[in-house]
Motif scaffolding. Structure first.
Motif, PDB file in Angstrom:
ATOM      1  N   GLU A   1      18.815  74.494 -31.385  1.00 33.82           N
ATOM      2  CA  GLU A   1      18.654  73.513 -32.462  1.00 33.82           C
ATOM      3  C   GLU A   1      19.875  72.588 -32.501  1.00 33.82           C
ATOM      4  O   GLU A   1      20.953  72.989 -32.924  1.00 33.82           O
TER       5      GLU A   1
ATOM      6  N   LYS B   1      10.623  79.857 -35.313  1.00 32.55           N
ATOM      7  CA  LYS B   1      10.481  78.427 -35.571  1.00 32.55           C
ATOM      8  C   LYS B   1       9.184  77.852 -35.013  1.00 32.55           C
ATOM      9  O   LYS B   1       8.779  76.763 -35.403  1.00 32.55           O
TER      10      LYS B   1
ATOM     11  N   GLU C   1      16.842  80.991 -28.512  1.00 32.69           N
ATOM     12  CA  GLU C   1      15.981  80.240 -29.424  1.00 32.69           C
ATOM     13  C   GLU C   1      15.264  81.183 -30.380  1.00 32.69           C
ATOM     14  O   GLU C   1      14.769  82.235 -29.976  1.00 32.69           O
ATOM     15  N   SER C   2      15.210  80.806 -31.661  1.00 31.28           N
ATOM     16  CA  SER C   2      14.532  81.628 -32.651  1.00 31.28           C
ATOM     17  C   SER C   2      13.019  81.580 -32.435  1.00 31.28           C
ATOM     18  O   SER C   2      12.434  80.502 -32.324  1.00 31.28           O
TER      19      SER C   2
ATOM     20  N   TYR D   1      23.806  80.969 -38.614  1.00 29.00           N
ATOM     21  CA  TYR D   1      23.026  80.244 -37.609  1.00 29.00           C
ATOM     22  C   TYR D   1      23.116  80.960 -36.268  1.00 29.00           C
ATOM     23  O   TYR D   1      24.206  81.309 -35.805  1.00 29.00           O
TER      24      TYR D   1
ATOM     25  N   ASP E   1      20.343  80.108 -33.606  1.00 29.48           N
ATOM     26  CA  ASP E   1      19.530  79.389 -32.623  1.00 29.48           C
ATOM     27  C   ASP E   1      20.390  78.355 -31.884  1.00 29.48           C
ATOM     28  O   ASP E   1      20.797  77.343 -32.449  1.00 29.48           O
TER      29      ASP E   1
ATOM     30  N   GLU F   1      17.643  74.882 -37.907  1.00 29.51           N
ATOM     31  CA  GLU F   1      17.237  76.285 -38.007  1.00 29.51           C
ATOM     32  C   GLU F   1      17.021  76.704 -39.453  1.00 29.51           C
ATOM     33  O   GLU F   1      17.804  76.354 -40.338  1.00 29.51           O
TER      34      GLU F   1
END
Length: 343
Positions: free
Chosen positions: A215, A40, A36-37, A210, A212, A92
């Motif tokens: 998401e 965010k 997970e980023s 991308y 993450d 994301e």
């Protein structure tokens, strides 16, 4: 005040210590799932306090124009992108940090030419001639060596706009803003390495920017199919460019952007931010109110950022230090550095 120091400098090794929960603006560990980023979380915690910011975001969405946000460090320029992504469920945020060496191609795609060349040389060592089907399969292997950058990924077709943050555009080479003009107007680009093969290989599947995995909306787009070497958007991406105001941009570039100047938050706005990140009651304390006022005075004379105030208040809330502690002065230095003299 309790003795809050984990590191004591007494040269006695110990494992009997534990860190408290991290600040909300520094989420690590349990606050983030694997893949997970971390950025965010800004979408959930960033407090928009200026109605003009909301209007300009909506104008950029309606007009399909990039939004150039200028302001001092710490005013929340990049956080707006994450706030928009969070509230509009856009998935994301594609993040493209700019340096003096960044080129347009860096944002569009990367082609590992050396890796591809090595594969071709290995295939040439095969003494048996390849059939047409094998030749086509060999050519299609080029997809393993192409990855779309943040800008290229933002231009992939989608029903709703993808969201792209181009961070600190004022650090770029002088040519980059002009190089972006045609792309912003046309909304598509070609990958020459794939265009040359379009007769033999009509479509390929490549990696994207991308990352993450959590998401739901954009995790499925970590790979994308490209036909005939062309990437063309259906919905123009929502593009935010941030600038610290360190340089001027070409007039044609500015004409194609909507512009928003972020002001440093005043006392009431700082209180709202503190209540969001730290605590509601802490803002009622006289010593904290004085600290906030002193911070504003120093900030207006230098380059202090809001997160420096939050850093200090986090330690105060945890009961670790007092508002007149020396560490407050160190955390809130204009240059954010602490000098240490050797004995």
């Amino acid at each position: 005040m309790t003795n809050w120091q984990i590191f004591t400098g007494n040269q006695e090794p110990t494992s009997d210590w534990e860190l408290p929960a991290s600040p909300s603006w520094r989420p690590f560990g349990e606050k983030n799932q694997p893949g997970e980023s971390r950025r965010k979380s800004r979408g959930e915690t960033f407090q928009i306090v200026d109605e003009n910011q909301i209007k300009m975001v909506n104008a950029a969405l309606y007009l399909r124009r990039p939004l150039l946000i200028t302001g001092k460090p710490g005013t929340g320029k990049s956080s707006i992108a994450y706030k928009v992504a969070y509230e509009l469920n856009l998935g994301e945020v594609l993040y493209w940090p700019i340096t003096t060496r960044t080129t347009l191609k860096d944002g569009l795609y990367n082609y590992d030419a050396i890796g591809r060349l090595q594969e071709v040389k290995l295939s040439e060592q095969n003494p048996q001639p390849l059939s047409k089907q094998q030749q086509k399969a060999s050519l299609k292997q080029i997809e393993k060596y192409i990855t779309l950058g943040p800008l290229g990924t933002a231009l992939l077709p989608s029903k709703k706009p993808r969201i792209l943050l181009i961070d600190e555009i004022d650090k770029s080479d002088i040519d980059l803003p002009n190089d972006l003009l045609t792309l912003f107007e046309e909304g598509y680009f070609k990958i020459p390495e794939l265009v040359r093969l379009k007769e033999e290989v009509k479509e390929v599947t490549v990696g994207t920017a991308y990352n993450d995995e959590t998401e739901e909306l954009t995790a499925k787009d970590r790979t994308a199919t490209i036909e005939e070497g062309i990437v063309s958007c259906k919905a123009f991406p929502f593009v935010i460019l941030t600038s610290n105001g360190e340089r001027d941009f070409p007039a044609p570039f500015l004409r194609r952007c909507l512009r928003l100047t972020m002001k440093s938050p005043n006392q009431d706005e700082l209180v709202k931010i503190i209540e969001k990140h730290i605590d509601t009651d802490i803002c009622l304390r006289d010593d904290v109110i004085k600290l906030i006022k002193d911070f504003i005075k120093k900030r207006n004379k230098g380059t202090l950022a809001t997160d420096q105030l939050l850093n200090a208040l986090f330690l105060i809330k945890e009961g670790k230090i007092a508002t007149d502690d020396d560490i407050i002065r160190l955390i809130n230095q204009d240059l954010g550095t602490v000098e240490s003299s050797d004995d």
